[in-house]
Enzyme design. Structure first.
Site, mmCIF file in Angstrom:
data_model
loop_
_atom_site.group_PDB
_atom_site.id
_atom_site.type_symbol
_atom_site.label_atom_id
_atom_site.label_comp_id
_atom_site.label_asym_id
_atom_site.label_seq_id
_atom_site.Cartn_x
_atom_site.Cartn_y
_atom_site.Cartn_z
ATOM 1 N N GLY A 197 1.024 -1.180 -0.127
ATOM 2 C CA GLY A 197 -0.010 0.114 0.087
ATOM 3 C C GLY A 197 0.910 1.084 -0.044
ATOM 4 O O GLY A 197 2.187 1.145 -0.296
ATOM 5 N N ASP A 198 0.347 2.263 0.474
ATOM 6 C CA ASP A 198 0.905 3.584 0.521
ATOM 7 C C ASP A 198 2.290 3.655 1.316
ATOM 8 O O ASP A 198 3.088 4.103 0.506
ATOM 9 C CB ASP A 198 -0.203 4.508 1.384
ATOM 10 C CG ASP A 198 0.196 5.818 1.597
ATOM 11 O OD1 ASP A 198 0.299 6.671 0.173
ATOM 12 O OD2 ASP A 198 0.235 6.265 2.396
ATOM 13 N N ILE B 42 -7.332 -3.198 0.752
ATOM 14 C CA ILE B 42 -8.648 -3.323 0.849
ATOM 15 C C ILE B 42 -9.217 -1.987 0.803
ATOM 16 O O ILE B 42 -10.470 -1.656 0.593
ATOM 17 C CB ILE B 42 -9.143 -4.167 1.908
ATOM 18 C CG1 ILE B 42 -8.824 -3.766 3.291
ATOM 19 C CG2 ILE B 42 -8.687 -5.566 2.026
ATOM 20 C CD1 ILE B 42 -9.702 -4.119 4.371
ATOM 21 N N ASP B 43 -8.505 -0.848 1.427
ATOM 22 C CA ASP B 43 -9.064 0.384 1.486
ATOM 23 C C ASP B 43 -9.472 1.252 0.181
ATOM 24 O O ASP B 43 -9.970 2.279 0.133
ATOM 25 C CB ASP B 43 -8.147 1.182 2.318
ATOM 26 C CG ASP B 43 -7.689 0.614 3.740
ATOM 27 O OD1 ASP B 43 -8.860 -0.218 4.023
ATOM 28 O OD2 ASP B 43 -6.910 0.927 4.334
ATOM 29 N N GLU C 55 -14.382 3.018 9.974
ATOM 30 C CA GLU C 55 -13.712 3.272 11.034
ATOM 31 C C GLU C 55 -13.166 4.727 11.191
ATOM 32 O O GLU C 55 -12.984 5.109 12.459
ATOM 33 C CB GLU C 55 -12.674 2.175 10.973
ATOM 34 C CG GLU C 55 -11.742 2.470 9.872
ATOM 35 C CD GLU C 55 -10.432 1.391 10.127
ATOM 36 O OE1 GLU C 55 -10.311 0.456 10.882
ATOM 37 O OE2 GLU C 55 -9.783 1.377 8.955
HETATM 38 O O1 F6P Z 1 -5.114 -0.772 5.315
HETATM 39 C C1 F6P Z 1 -5.904 -2.139 5.549
HETATM 40 C C2 F6P Z 1 -6.465 -1.872 6.836
HETATM 41 O O2 F6P Z 1 -7.042 -3.103 6.945
HETATM 42 C C3 F6P Z 1 -7.248 -0.870 7.303
HETATM 43 O O3 F6P Z 1 -8.468 -0.813 6.692
HETATM 44 C C4 F6P Z 1 -7.137 -0.666 8.836
HETATM 45 O O4 F6P Z 1 -7.361 0.298 9.388
HETATM 46 C C5 F6P Z 1 -5.707 -1.307 9.100
HETATM 47 O O5 F6P Z 1 -5.367 -2.081 8.047
HETATM 48 C C6 F6P Z 1 -5.780 -2.277 10.254
HETATM 49 O O6 F6P Z 1 -4.457 -2.837 10.514
HETATM 50 P P1 F6P Z 1 -4.028 -3.936 11.426
HETATM 51 O O7 F6P Z 1 -3.985 -5.152 10.621
HETATM 52 O O8 F6P Z 1 -2.459 -3.172 11.534
HETATM 53 O O9 F6P Z 1 -4.656 -4.013 12.647
#
Ligand code: F6P
Length: 364
Positions: free
Chosen positions: A117-118, A141-142, A237
């Site tokens: 991702g980013d 997924i975002d 969220e």
């Molecule tokens: O970037 C993908 C993502 O699933 C976000 O939607 C979410 O805020 C974050 O990662 C959760 O991260 P982790 O798996 O570290 O809890």
């Protein structure tokens, strides 16, 4: 033999394995290419001993249907900020990017394909600027990465979230309840908006539109007075009330770079109760279920296209590019340009207009 190293970084995402398979299958059609996977993003290169694995056709056979990533991933640290423990037990980070480049050279790596991702693509650009032959593949997924119409993994997450809305309707309808479904997406409301439209939610709250609790309460009252005793609210969220902030906690996990979002739905429930809503309100947080399981057909296809294109960019030596989907084409865009933008929902977005058009309250 020319060697390409692939790495998967950031949160896992449905379709990662399909990208790996696409790269390996495309490479196997050329002579003299070997694909190596680095365990847990670049950690596999930086660890002692190195953790690299040869990805051949046998290794990737059938993996496109599997979620997760067969070479592991991490969203902590990275070559530019490698966590190191101080003598007093505290943690600091060191820059190991030069060492990474030396190690890659030592392994005769011709090029790297970095799937992430980013954050991962910022690392790609940093390494490209240091002279590494690198190609990025966008994953999340975002769906919040700039430059590409869609990232793979997003459609699967939307399906899972929509399925959750459908299931909550059953109980909401039977019990005359208000259900609040919290979905992922960080600072982008794409999963929430798509699931709300597909699932037929009454209210959808996204980070891009700070909500007014009075507007939500009015909408709920109007619906309940019309004789429908239940309602579904999909909340991202990263959603926040007007003048308020996101609900987040700083994780004490070493090297974790993000705020951990979560709790927007519970806050909303309290706000509804404080505003006098008398109906039963229940909260469901979908969490990591959105990233798990089998990628859907769309994501398998997009991921495979990205994998094939990534290897073709290596063949063309067109480095510093990120693979992107620009309908109807799969293209390569400068990573530098892509990471300068962030894909959130704009107020003139077509699906946002559609949501308003079918009467979904967006909290404004
Ligand atoms: O970037 C993908 C993502 O699933 C976000 O939607 C979410 O805020 C974050 O990662 C959760 O991260 P982790 O798996 O570290 O809890």
């Amino acid at each position: 033999m020319k060697r390409v190293l692939v790495a998967t970084g950031g949160g896992d995402c449905p379709g990662l394995n399909a990208v790996l398979r696409g790269i390996v299958k495309r490479a196997s059609q050329e002579r003299d290419w070997e694909i190596l996977g680095s365990y847990e993003a670049f950690n596999g290169v930086l660890r002692e001993p190195m953790e690299l694995i040869v990805l051949d056709e046998k290794k990737v056979s059938g993996i496109h249907v599997k979620g997760g990533t067969i070479i592991g991933t991490t969203n902590k640290g990275g070559p530019f900020a490698w966590p190191v423990k101080n003598k007093d037990g505290s943690w600091t980070t060191v820059d190991r990017s030069d060492e990474l480049l030396r190690r890659l050279q030592y392994q005769n790596i011709e090029a790297v394909i970095n799937i992430g991702g980013d954050g991962s693509q910022r690392i790609s650009q940093g390494l490209f600027e240091k002279g590494l032959n690198i190609i990025g593949v966008p994953k999340t997924i975002d769906n919040d990465l700039g430059g590409t119409d869609f990232t793979f993994g997003f459609q699967t997450a939307v399906e899972i979230a929509t399925d959750a809305v459908d299931k909550l309707v059953t109980t909401a309808e039977s019990h005359n309840r208000i259900f609040i479904l919290e979905v992922m997406g960080r600072d982008a409301g794409w999963i929430a908006l798509h699931a709300a439209v597909a699932g037929g939610a009454e209210i959808c709250l996204i980070p891009e539109i700070p909500y007014d609790i009075n507007s939500i309460v009015e909408r709920l009252h109007a619906r309940i007075h019309r004789g429908r005793g239940f309602a579904i609210i999909v909340i991202a969220e990263g959603a926040k009330p007007k003048g308020g902030d996101v609900v987040a906690e700083e994780l004490d996990e070493v090297g974790y770079q993000h705020k951990h979002l979560g709790g927007a739905a519970s806050r909303l429930k309290k706000e509804l109760k404080d505003a006098g809503v008398e109906e039963d309100v229940r909260v469901t947080i979908l969490g990591h279920l959105q990233r798990g399981g089998t990628p859907n057909a769309y994501d398998r296809i997009l991921a495979t296209q990205f994998g094939v294109k990534a290897f073709e960019l290596v063949l063309e030596q067109d480095y510093g590019k990120m693979v992107a989907y620009k309908h109807p084409n799969i293209v390569g865009l400068p990573i530098k340009e892509v990471i300068a933008t962030y894909n959130t929902i704009t107020l003139d977005d077509q699906l946002l207009k559609t949501a308003r058009g079918i009467g979904i309250n967006l909290g404004d």
